[in-house]
Design a protein around this motif. Structure first.
Motif, PDB file in Angstrom:
ATOM      1  N   LEU A   2       0.550  -1.282   0.436  1.00  0.00           N
ATOM      2  CA  LEU A   2       0.038  -0.312   0.267  1.00  0.00           C
ATOM      3  C   LEU A   2       0.466   1.251   0.220  1.00  0.00           C
ATOM      4  O   LEU A   2       1.093   1.981  -0.317  1.00  0.00           O
ATOM      5  N   ALA A   3       2.396   1.433   1.002  1.00  0.00           N
ATOM      6  CA  ALA A   3       2.858   2.345   0.517  1.00  0.00           C
ATOM      7  C   ALA A   3       3.665   2.562  -0.317  1.00  0.00           C
ATOM      8  O   ALA A   3       3.618   3.969  -1.134  1.00  0.00           O
ATOM      9  N   LEU A   4       4.259   1.552  -1.549  1.00  0.00           N
ATOM     10  CA  LEU A   4       4.267   2.342  -2.947  1.00  0.00           C
ATOM     11  C   LEU A   4       3.170   2.457  -3.282  1.00  0.00           C
ATOM     12  O   LEU A   4       3.301   3.596  -4.283  1.00  0.00           O
ATOM     13  N   ILE A   5       2.123   1.687  -3.496  1.00  0.00           N
ATOM     14  CA  ILE A   5       1.602   2.907  -4.338  1.00  0.00           C
ATOM     15  C   ILE A   5       1.077   4.354  -3.985  1.00  0.00           C
ATOM     16  O   ILE A   5       0.522   4.565  -5.107  1.00  0.00           O
ATOM     17  N   ASP A   6       1.513   3.788  -2.739  1.00  0.00           N
ATOM     18  CA  ASP A   6       0.639   5.749  -2.198  1.00  0.00           C
ATOM     19  C   ASP A   6       2.112   6.304  -2.903  1.00  0.00           C
ATOM     20  O   ASP A   6       1.952   7.753  -3.252  1.00  0.00           O
ATOM     21  N   ALA A   7       3.191   5.644  -2.927  1.00  0.00           N
ATOM     22  CA  ALA A   7       4.089   6.948  -3.500  1.00  0.00           C
ATOM     23  C   ALA A   7       4.222   7.012  -4.887  1.00  0.00           C
ATOM     24  O   ALA A   7       4.501   8.013  -5.524  1.00  0.00           O
ATOM     25  N   LEU A   8       3.422   6.302  -5.392  1.00  0.00           N
ATOM     26  CA  LEU A   8       3.076   6.284  -7.115  1.00  0.00           C
ATOM     27  C   LEU A   8       1.907   7.204  -7.838  1.00  0.00           C
ATOM     28  O   LEU A   8       1.688   7.744  -8.481  1.00  0.00           O
ATOM     29  N   VAL A   9       0.510   6.988  -6.657  1.00  0.00           N
ATOM     30  CA  VAL A   9      -0.887   7.741  -6.842  1.00  0.00           C
ATOM     31  C   VAL A   9      -0.599   9.574  -6.685  1.00  0.00           C
ATOM     32  O   VAL A   9      -1.214   9.290  -5.061  1.00  0.00           O
ATOM     33  N   VAL A  10      -0.123  10.292  -7.686  1.00  0.00           N
ATOM     34  CA  VAL A  10       0.010  11.205  -6.166  1.00  0.00           C
ATOM     35  C   VAL A  10      -1.281  12.262  -7.096  1.00  0.00           C
ATOM     36  O   VAL A  10      -1.412  12.396  -7.876  1.00  0.00           O
ATOM     37  N   PRO A  11      -2.610  12.357  -6.605  1.00  0.00           N
ATOM     38  CA  PRO A  11      -3.404  12.642  -7.086  1.00  0.00           C
ATOM     39  C   PRO A  11      -3.380  14.142  -7.242  1.00  0.00           C
ATOM     40  O   PRO A  11      -2.958  15.217  -7.083  1.00  0.00           O
ATOM     41  N   GLU A  12      -3.898  14.485  -8.658  1.00  0.00           N
ATOM     42  CA  GLU A  12      -4.323  15.497  -9.292  1.00  0.00           C
ATOM     43  C   GLU A  12      -5.701  16.186  -9.838  1.00  0.00           C
ATOM     44  O   GLU A  12      -6.135  15.922 -10.469  1.00  0.00           O
ATOM     45  N   THR A  13      -6.883  17.192  -8.549  1.00  0.00           N
ATOM     46  CA  THR A  13      -7.785  16.841  -8.714  1.00  0.00           C
ATOM     47  C   THR A  13      -8.088  18.161  -7.995  1.00  0.00           C
ATOM     48  O   THR A  13      -7.361  19.060  -8.018  1.00  0.00           O
ATOM     49  N   TRP A  14      -9.897  18.826  -8.346  1.00  0.00           N
ATOM     50  CA  TRP A  14     -10.011  19.251  -7.896  1.00  0.00           C
ATOM     51  C   TRP A  14     -11.742  19.861  -8.142  1.00  0.00           C
ATOM     52  O   TRP A  14     -12.131  18.827  -8.479  1.00  0.00           O
ATOM     53  N   PHE A  15     -12.061  20.648  -6.927  1.00  0.00           N
ATOM     54  CA  PHE A  15     -13.865  20.304  -7.290  1.00  0.00           C
ATOM     55  C   PHE A  15     -14.558  20.964  -8.528  1.00  0.00           C
ATOM     56  O   PHE A  15     -13.454  21.464  -8.825  1.00  0.00           O
ATOM     57  N   PHE A  16     -15.056  20.147  -8.904  1.00  0.00           N
ATOM     58  CA  PHE A  16     -15.859  20.786 -10.112  1.00  0.00           C
ATOM     59  C   PHE A  16     -14.682  20.845 -10.901  1.00  0.00           C
ATOM     60  O   PHE A  16     -14.939  21.266 -12.158  1.00  0.00           O
ATOM     61  N   ARG A  17     -14.405  19.951 -11.266  1.00  0.00           N
ATOM     62  CA  ARG A  17     -13.404  19.639 -12.640  1.00  0.00           C
ATOM     63  C   ARG A  17     -13.794  18.824 -13.307  1.00  0.00           C
ATOM     64  O   ARG A  17     -14.532  18.244 -12.922  1.00  0.00           O
ATOM     65  N   GLU A  18     -13.968  19.844 -14.552  1.00  0.00           N
ATOM     66  CA  GLU A  18     -14.971  19.545 -16.222  1.00  0.00           C
ATOM     67  C   GLU A  18     -16.624  19.428 -15.247  1.00  0.00           C
ATOM     68  O   GLU A  18     -16.958  18.664 -14.813  1.00  0.00           O
ATOM     69  N   ARG A  19     -16.879  20.729 -14.824  1.00  0.00           N
ATOM     70  CA  ARG A  19     -17.824  20.892 -14.629  1.00  0.00           C
ATOM     71  C   ARG A  19     -19.646  20.517 -14.984  1.00  0.00           C
ATOM     72  O   ARG A  19     -20.209  19.895 -14.080  1.00  0.00           O
ATOM     73  N   GLU A  20     -19.253  20.347 -17.098  1.00  0.00           N
ATOM     74  CA  GLU A  20     -20.444  19.807 -16.767  1.00  0.00           C
ATOM     75  C   GLU A  20     -20.903  18.422 -16.534  1.00  0.00           C
ATOM     76  O   GLU A  20     -21.561  18.297 -17.192  1.00  0.00           O
ATOM     77  N   ALA A  21     -19.603  17.237 -16.023  1.00  0.00           N
ATOM     78  CA  ALA A  21     -20.339  16.366 -15.942  1.00  0.00           C
ATOM     79  C   ALA A  21     -20.805  16.474 -14.492  1.00  0.00           C
ATOM     80  O   ALA A  21     -22.111  16.154 -14.375  1.00  0.00           O
ATOM     81  N   PHE A  22     -20.690  17.119 -13.824  1.00  0.00           N
ATOM     82  CA  PHE A  22     -21.155  17.317 -12.151  1.00  0.00           C
ATOM     83  C   PHE A  22     -22.805  18.103 -12.872  1.00  0.00           C
ATOM     84  O   PHE A  22     -24.412  17.671 -12.213  1.00  0.00           O
TER      85      PHE A  22
END
Length: 491
Positions: free
Chosen positions: A81-101
């Motif tokens: 799990l620690a190695l996966i966490d080291a690889l998966v760095v999230p890049e997101t924000w609220f209402f990203r691609e707003r049209e979907a919401f």
């Protein structure tokens, strides 16, 4: 260890479905070195601290240390799990691609109106640090739904991401664009950042889980599934398996939202576009229909506007899994891009931040022969975009073509013309326009992904994959700059 040990790459693929090469140059080697530096026991006098610094850079990892870490990885669940966490760095924000919401809120309310008493079920997979499922909650609440009318499940393979989502405190980087009124309604300022309201947190059930292992036996079917910007990191077999599992979890008439660069994957699985501009929503085909033919229905009466045509797997401005090398353009010299005038600030790119609000349902076209309701080519191009979003493609194309006479060096002008040609079924013309946009702006993410789509459809798989690699690097560079400009990271 400048390249990842094949054993680690094979493990990553088996464990997560992620292709190590998709993470960027040496990302896996760096993550393995970093984890080895903090977990492998060494004699201080034989292996000074400087050696560990070299390990963490991924530049070198001695054979004995690599073997020691491999043994730890394969025998210790927490380390996996620690190695996966080291690889998966999230890049997101609220209402990203707003049209979907916006589509979720509109269609969800319509579904409940037709089936009163039902509970709308939504899945966010993967959910990263919570911005996506929380955005779904806020969109549904703003549409007038009560918490009793919907339920949202959210999963992610990263334990760190799930912990951050459950905590619900976010820094400045999670709020982008101008449409931030929701923050005043649903967050409170704290010394650590903005804390989301407890009522919003309670509406989401978070769980750390592997997408494949969780979906296969899961008994619930969902009206809406968000699976955005993760399929691009899977190798082909994992992509196919994931989409099959997601389809199996949809209710009749349900919808899957994907990332802009993943629409071609859905087409490959005979999913049909929902024809909602910039939402990237897909449904299973109705009986007797195919992915190439949208059956007659009230929804089909709405013009398709700029819903992208097939795009093969590649971002978004996708989650930034590790860092990527600086992109080197292939189609045009760097000097050409440097010489061209800066493009006008038109809101044509949903991946670069929150999109500007679209026009009202009815957009009146400018009088025939007029350049624009505005007085400048930039205003004409903005009008063309609004017309295209409203489905008035012919008039939008006329305005964009006129604007192109004055904005011939603006990549977004040719991108819009390409989208219109694409939507109207003129692939040769669309291809030429996409190439023009990329020539003017070699890192134009959306043009790269859409051109890759056309090449894939035309059988040029290698050319398509090359463009998608460029698009990934461009997306990660955009994400890096966005985080830097925001002046902070996740709280």
């Amino acid at each position: 260890m400048r390249q990842a040990d094949p054993r680690f790459a094979a493990w990553l693929l088996e464990e997560t479905g992620i292709d190590a090469e998709s993470l960027g140059a040496n990302a896996l080697a760096r993550a393995v070195g970093a984890r080895a530096a903090v977990t492998v026991e060494v004699e201080a006098d034989l292996h000074p601290a400087e050696t560990r610094k070299e390990w963490m850079s991924g530049a070198v990892l001695p054979e004995w240390a690599r073997e020691a870490y491999w043994q730890r990885l394969t025998t210790t669940p927490a380390e996996r799990l620690a190695l996966i966490d080291a690889l998966v760095v999230p890049e997101t924000w609220f209402f990203r691609e707003r049209e979907a919401f916006a589509a979720l809120a509109r269609l969800g309310a319509k579904r409940l109106a037709a089936q009163p008493g039902d509970v709308l079920r939504v899945l966010s997979a993967p959910c990263s640090s919570g911005e996506e499922p929380y955005s779904a909650v806020m969109a549904l609440l703003d549409a007038g739904l009560t918490q009793e009318q919907f339920a949202i499940d959210a999963i992610d393979i990263s334990g760190q991401s799930i912990a951050a989502a459950a905590r619900g405190v976010y820094g400045r980087n999670a709020f982008r664009g101008d449409g931030l009124a929701f923050r005043e309604r649903y967050f409170e300022a704290t010394p650590d950042g903005w804390r989301i309201a407890a009522s919003v947190r309670r509406a989401v059930t978070f769980e750390r889980a592997n997408l494949f292992e969780w979906l296969a036996p899961h008994p619930v079917r969902y009206d809406f599934i968000f699976c955005r910007n993760v399929l691009i990191y899977f190798e082909r077999a994992a992509q196919d398996r994931a989409i099959d599992l997601l389809r199996a979890r949809l209710t009749a008439g349900g919808m899957i939202f994907v990332g802009p660069a993943e629409t071609g994957l859905m087409m490959r699985h005979e999913m049909v576009s929902a024809y909602i501009p910039l939402a990237f929503g897909f449904r299973t085909p109705e009986p007797g229909a195919t992915a190439d033919h949208h059956p007659a229905s009230p929804a089909a009466a709405v013009p398709p506007a700029l819903t992208p045509l097939p795009v093969i797997a590649a971002t978004a401005a996708a989650p930034a899994f590790g860092s990527a090398p600086v992109f080197t353009p292939l189609d045009a010299p760097v000097a050409a891009a440097a010489r061209r005038p800066a493009p006008p600030q038109l809101s044509l790119r949903p991946l670069h931040g929150a999109p500007a609000p679209r026009a009202a349902a009815v957009v009146r076209a400018p009088a025939s022969g007029a350049l624009s309701t505005g007085s400048t080519p930039e205003a004409a191009l903005a009008d063309a975009r609004r017309l295209a979003d409203a489905g008035a493609l012919d008039e939008a194309e006329r305005l964009a073509a006129q604007a192109a006479k004055a904005l011939a060096q603006n990549a977004d002008t040719w991108y819009l013309l390409a989208l219109i040609a694409d939507a109207q079924g003129r692939p040769a013309e669309a291809l030429a326009h996409y190439r023009k946009a990329i020539y003017l702006e070699p890192s134009h993410y959306e043009a790269l992904t859409h051109l890759a789509a056309l090449l894939e459809v035309q059988g040029d798989g290698e050319g398509a994959r090359r463009l998608m690699r460029r698009a990934k690097r461009a997306a990660q560079e955009m994400a890096r700059r966005g985080a830097a400009n925001a002046g902070g990271t996740y709280a």
